[in-house]
Each structure stands twice: as structure tokens, then as C-alpha cells.
Design an enzyme around this catalytic site. Structure first.
Site, PDB file in Angstrom:
ATOM      1  N   TYR A 386       0.860  -1.194   0.000  1.00  0.00           N
ATOM      2  CA  TYR A 386       0.000   0.000   0.000  1.00  0.00           C
ATOM      3  C   TYR A 386       0.894   1.242   0.000  1.00  0.00           C
ATOM      4  CZ  TYR A 386      -4.250   2.693   0.681  1.00  0.00           C
ATOM      5  OH  TYR A 386      -5.293   3.565   0.507  1.00  0.00           O
ATOM      6  N   LYS A 457      -6.026  -1.174  -0.287  1.00  0.00           N
ATOM      7  CA  LYS A 457      -6.724  -1.034   0.990  1.00  0.00           C
ATOM      8  C   LYS A 457      -7.354  -2.354   1.412  1.00  0.00           C
ATOM      9  CE  LYS A 457      -6.679   2.123   2.971  1.00  0.00           C
ATOM     10  NZ  LYS A 457      -7.407   3.345   3.226  1.00  0.00           N
ATOM     11  N   ASP A 529     -10.603   8.347  -2.207  1.00  0.00           N
ATOM     12  CA  ASP A 529      -9.973   9.214  -3.213  1.00  0.00           C
ATOM     13  C   ASP A 529     -10.926   9.725  -4.294  1.00  0.00           C
ATOM     14  OD1 ASP A 529      -7.753   8.838  -1.734  1.00  0.00           O
ATOM     15  OD2 ASP A 529      -6.633   7.696  -3.208  1.00  0.00           O
TER      16      ASP A 529
END
Length: 634
Positions: A386, A457, A529
Site C-alpha cells: 500500500y 486497501k 480518493d
């Protein structure tokens, strides 16, 4: 020819005083005693779509469709499980060897108050790690249930019944039922694995008998082979047995599907059903379709499935059950050796992006080794899977091979999002991580190349203990305004300008509602996002639809920031929160979300809403001028 069932449930245990599976099994036992060894539920004989003649015909068919050999409520302990299966072994052997070679199914019902729907369990792990002591006081940790060469804690025994088809039929009949790949590590998983061991032994003896005596095509007692039964029997099994199970258990409180029992059918293919429900008349096709399963195709599919193929650590039992012999390397080793192999490959990489590519490859080919490697070094590997490495991966997404698996929903899918969601292989999704790729980290609009954020994620969620089958990474591809990507032949998304306004909102609503229909109303939507122009409105849209949801940038970042502030004011010499003023540099969703939460914290300390806002100032750039004010505050 009747199918014979051995049915079990469990008694009370920690936190469950009246086990729903006990109620169900006792009800079945009463019916059995009242009607003899054959149970024919009234409910299915009076199906709303059936005429009286059809109902009578169905009841007549069901009279010999199946027989219940026994109904037993077990103590929630490994000792009780072992004793029961030892007692049943001889009886099952006799039943499977009887004239006519009737199939025998072990049907185990269990309950898990963390489940949100009914589950058919696909497999059992060779792992006894009880979260609390069982009713006999035993609490193993990291013990293998079955010992043998190549068998470890990550080894599984899987059912060969078409549980996916069964779940779809039950779901289509109105039951919120999905396939699960994880029955936990408590007694439900323990009895499931032990039953699979028992039926494995029985199947071997039957195969020996079959070698000496020609068997009829209807024999269905071979573990690892799909059941072959006449259509009338299939209808009786699904509409009769499974139908009665649903009548008692599918009424959980909103608390958590308290009657969600993972029921395991051992023998030809253990189907661990969690309070399974009745199917429609089309259920007669489910086992019929299973006949078409081609052995070579099954083995090839298993070899490509990272949840089954563990490389050289794939147990011999799994290789045999899944028909993988020759499709995986011949040597058998423990999972620790596969982890060592992966670490050696990782050590050979020279850049973080190369290491990211290797870890993605491992995740997509050997899930068990990937999980073990990650858990062994979270601090060192999470930055590779990540942030910060995921930013470089997103920039290279067009040439990143392989790319992690995720679901792409595009603006061209408007009106058929439900159909796209059906293509996701797992039915037990609990968390969907969704982005539209417009505000990826500090990189801006990356369009479909932003898929690295939800897939990354999801890895973080799995590192925290979530089962991979619970997680669904989604990129909603509505185009990109990034000119460089639009002209890049390697760009994987739709080469078009971004969808805006009402059509964008309508698509997002369709995604939200589609996820609810596909996975249930309890599925959590985690937004990542989105640009500030859409982040707040999409969050409100999901909240309005009644979905558990949060925006990582608006709420999660804010929670961490405000938690740090609240911790800081405890330091001697730091002014109390109510006496401080705050200036935020930038007015993106993270700062706006933090300012909003900070205002709430101030109000909890007695500051009025107006006074709280007066203490919070936002600073942002507009038309090349630095503006200061709190007009855009929370």
C-alpha cells in the site's frame, strides 16, 4: 432410492443460551418420530406456484426422496464431536454399503452471530484455534486437526457439491444465502473437517468395493465426486430438507443473523449450510448441472485458484480432491517453505516497485503464502503493498503485470450494474472499497489506474484479520480528464472525459443499490480518493440509501487527526481545546472533514456551534490568490 441424512446441531455455549440449531434439530426429530424415518414438509407440498395436483405429486415424490437417519444436538465441544463421529462411523459404513448404495449426507448446522446472512460453507480449515474454551474447557491454539505429510494449518478439505448453484437458487427463492469459504476456527469448523476426514475414509472403502463390483450410476457416496441422483430425488432434497431448515432459522434479529448455522454436508461433498432455505422448482437442475463438471477443467480451475493452489504446500488430499495431480509441482512441503521461497524472491528485487509486483503476483497465485508472508512482517511489507509504493504502482498501472484483481464498473454499465456485480466470484462480501480514481493520493486524476487504491486497501483489511472473500475492490470508471492518460495507448480505462452532474450521481446510486441487492444491506461501503466536488455528495447519497458507509478521506483521516489533537491537549502546558484556534492549509475533503469533526469536539466541551466555527479558519488557493476565511468551514 432415498438419500440418507445425519443431522446435527449444537446446544448452548458462550453467549448463546438457546441455540437456534438446537430448536431446528429438535423440530426435525419430532417430525421424524411422528412420521417415521421419512419427513415430508407440508410447506413445500403447498407451494404457491403449484396446483393441488402438482402439490400432491411433489409430496408423493418426496416420500422416498430422503430419509433422516438421526437428529442429534451436540455439546459445543471437540470431545463431543469426536465421540459422535466415532459412534456414527460404523453406521455410516453400513448405510453406504447397503443394497442400492444410498448416498449418506452429514448435515451440520451451526450459528455465528457475526454473520449477516445464511451461508453454505465451502471448506473447512485444518486448524483448531478456538477463540474461547469449548464447553469441555478445551481451548486449542494453532493445532492441526488432521496430521499427515503436507498437511498444515492452512490446509483445507473442500466440498464437491455445487454449493454456488445451491446458494444462487436459495437466493433466487428469497433467502439471503451466500457461499462462505471460512467456517471460522471454532467447533463448527472442527466438526466439518472431522466429518470430511470420516467421509474420506468411507469413500476409499467404497472405491475399493467399486473396483470389485460394478456400481450403478446413481452411487453417490464417493467423497470428492459430484452426486448423481434422479431429478425427483433432487427436488425432494432441496425443497424438502433445505426448505424445512429455513422455516425455523431465517428469522434472526437485526442484531446479527442469530440463526445462521453453517451446515456441513459431508460424504460426496460436505455442504455446510447456514440455515439454508428452500429453492424453487428449478432446484432440480442444480445437481443435474453438476454432472457436466469435467475433471480436467476442474483441476485446471483449481490450479488457477489462489485460494486452493498453495504451490508445493498444496496438501495431497487437496490435490486428489481437486484433481490437481500433475498441475502443481510434485514435491510436497509445509507452508513455511513456500513463505521462505517468496522471501528469497523478494530479497532478489532491487526496487520497491519490483517488490510490489512480486507481492501482487504472489497474492494472485498463492493466497496462503501471501497471507503468511504478510503477517510475518507487517511493518516491512505493508508499505510495499500500500502506501507509499502503491502510488508508483498506480502511475505504472498500464504496464503493471499482473494487476491485482478488482471489479471495474464503467459509465457504459449504467442500467446493468447488477449484472456486472454478479460476475464477482465471492458471495460473502462484507466490505466494498470504492473509488472513481479522480483524486489518487497526491497524484491527481488517474482514472481507472486508481484501482491500486481499493485493491491495496483491501490488503490492509485482510492484514487486520478480514477474510479475503469479504473484500471487494471497485473502481467506477467514469473517464478521466488527464490528457496524458487519454493519449496513452496503455491506459486501461475508458478514453473519455469524466462523467459529471446528474448522470454521475445516478451511476453512483446504482452502484450503491446494486451492492445492497447483491450482498445484503449490511455491506459496508468504504469510499476512497473521490474529488472534493463529489466526495460529500456521494457520501450523503450512500447514507440516504441506508448503507453503512464512510469516506476514508473525510472521516477516517479526520478521526486520526482529531484523536491526535485530543491526545496532545493532555500534555502539560498545552492550552485546553476550547481555548485554541485552528488554521487549515487547504480546503480539500480531508481538511474539511477534520474541521467538521474538530468543531463537534469543541461543542462537546461546551463551546457553541457558532463559536466553534469562529475558531476554525480554512486557507485555500483560488485564482492564484491566497484567501483566508472560515466561510467554507464545517
Amino acid at each position: 432410492m432415498a438419500v440418507h441424512f445425519v443431522v446435527t446441531g449444537f446446544g448452548e455455549f458462550h453467549g448463546v443460551k438457546r441455540n437456534p440449531t438446537q430448536v431446528l434439530v429438535e423440530w426435525l426429530d419430532q417430525k421424524q418420530r411422528a412420521r417415521g424415518s421419512t419427513i415430508t414438509p407440508q410447506a413445500t407440498a403447498t407451494h404457491a406456484s403449484s396446483t393441488d395436483a402438482e402439490a400432491a405429486s411433489a409430496a408423493e415424490e418426496q416420500q422416498e426422496a430422503y430419509r433422516i437417519l438421526s437428529c442429534t444436538v451436540l455439546e459445543v465441544s471437540a470431545t463431543a464431536v469426536c465421540k459422535f463421529l466415532e459412534e456414527q462411523a460404523a453406521l455410516l459404513q453400513a448405510a453406504c454399503s447397503a443394497a442400492g448404495k444410498q448416498p449418506v449426507v452429514l448435515l451440520h448446522l451451526g450459528v455465528d452471530n457475526q454473520r449477516i446472512c445464511l451461508n453454505l460453507e465451502l471448506q473447512a480449515f485444518n486448524n483448531a484455534t478456538f477463540r474461547c474454551p469449548d464447553e469441555a474447557g478445551w481451548q486449542p491454539s494453532g493445532l492441526v486437526i488432521e496430521q499427515g505429510q503436507g498437511l498444515g494449518l492452512s490446509s483445507v478439505r473442500s466440498t464437491a457439491l455445487p454449493v454456488q448453484q445451491l446458494a444462487q437458487e436459495l437466493h433466487g427463492a428469497g433467502f439471503d444465502c451466500h457461499v462462505s469459504r471460512d467456517a471460522g476456527r471454532f467447533v463448527c469448523n472442527y466438526i466439518y473437517h472431522k466429518s470430511l476426514q470420516l467421509t474420506h475414509t468411507l469413500s476409499r472403502s467404497q472405491q475399493d468395493a467399486a473396483a470389485a463390483n460394478e456400481q450403478q450410476a446413481a452411487t453417490a457416496c464417493l467423497e470428492g465426486e459430484l452426486v448423481q441422483l434422479p431429478a425427483t430425488h433432487r427436488r425432494g432434497i432441496l425443497q424438502g430438507m433445505l426448505g424445512t431448515a429455513a422455516m425455523t432459522i431465517t428469522s434472526p434479529t437485526a442484531d446479527a443473523a442469530a440463526a445462521q448455522p453453517p451446515a456441513a454436508t459431508a460424504d460426496p461433498a460436505q455442504q455446510q449450510s447456514s440455515s439454508t432455505g428452500s429453492s424453487s422448482s428449478s432446484s432440480s437442475e442444480s445437481l443435474s448441472n453438476a454432472k457436466a463438471c469435467n475433471g480436467s477443467a476442474r483441476g485446471a480451475a483449481a490450479a488457477r485458484d489462489p485460494t486452493i493452489n498453495s504451490g508445493c504446500a498444496t496438501p495431497a488430499s487437496v490435490r486428489q480432491q481437486q484433481q490437481m495431480s500433475g498441475l502443481v509441482p510434485p514435491r510436497q512441503v509445509g507452508l513455511d517453505v513456500e513463505v521462505m521461497r517468496a522471501q528469497a524472491a523478494l530479497d532478489g528485487c532491487s526496487t520497491d516497485l519490483e517488490k510490489h509486483r512480486l507481492l501482487v503476483t504472489l497474492k494472485e497465485t498463492n493466497a496462503a503464502a501471501f497471507a503468511a508472508l504478510l503477517q510475518g512482517d507487517l511493518e516491512g511489507l505493508l508499505p510495499l503493498v500500500y502506501t507509499p509504493t502503491i502510488g508508483a504502482a498506480c502511475l505504472a498501472w498500464g504496464s503493471l503485470l499482473p494487476r491485482p484483481t478488482g471489479l471495474y464498473i464503467t459509465s457504459a454499465d449504467r442500467g446493468k450494474v447488477d449484472q456486472v456485480l454478479q460476475h464477482w466470484p465471492s458471495d460473502e462480501v462484507r466490505i466494498a472499497v470504492v473509488t472513481d480514481g479522480e483524486r489518487i493520493l497526491g497524484l491527481g486524476d488517474l482514472g481507472a489506474h486508481g484501482m491500486g487504491i481499493p485493491t491495496g486497501k483491501c490488503v490492509v483489511y485482510s492484514a487486520a484479520g478480514a477474510a479475503p472473500s469479504w473484500l471487494l475492490p471497485i473502481t467506477v470508471d467514469v473517464g478521466t480528464n488527464n490528457a496524458a492518460l487519454l493519449s496513452d495507448p496503455l491506459y486501461i480505462g475508458q478514453p473519455q472525459q469524466r462523467l459529471r452532474g446528474q448522470p454521475y450521481q445516478a451511476l453512483m446510486l446504482e452502484v450503491v443499490q446494486g451492492l445492497q441487492r447483491r450482498f445484503g444491506r449490511q455491506v459496508l461501503l468504504h469510499w476512497e480518493d473521490l474529488a472534493v466536488r463529489n466526495a460529500f455528495s456521494v457520501l450523503q447519497l450512500a447514507q440516504g440509501a441506508g448503507v453503512p458507509t464512510f469516506n476514508d478521506d473525510i472521516q477516517a483521516t479526520a478521526a486520526v487527526a482529531v484523536a491526535a489533537v485530543l491526545g496532545g491537549v493532555r500534555v502539560p502546558g498545552v492550552l485546553p481545546l476550547a481555548q485554541q484556534r485552528w488554521l487549515f492549509f487547504g480546503a480539500g475533503q480531508a481538511n474539511l472533514g477534520t474541521a467538521r469533526l474538530l468543531a463537534q469536539a469543541l461543542q462537546q466541551q461546551g463551546v457553541t456551534a457558532a463559536a466553534a466555527k469562529a475558531r476554525i479558519w480554512m486557507q485555500w488557493l483560488r485564482q492564484q490568490q491566497l484567501l483566508v476565511g472560515h466561510q467554507r468551514g464545517p
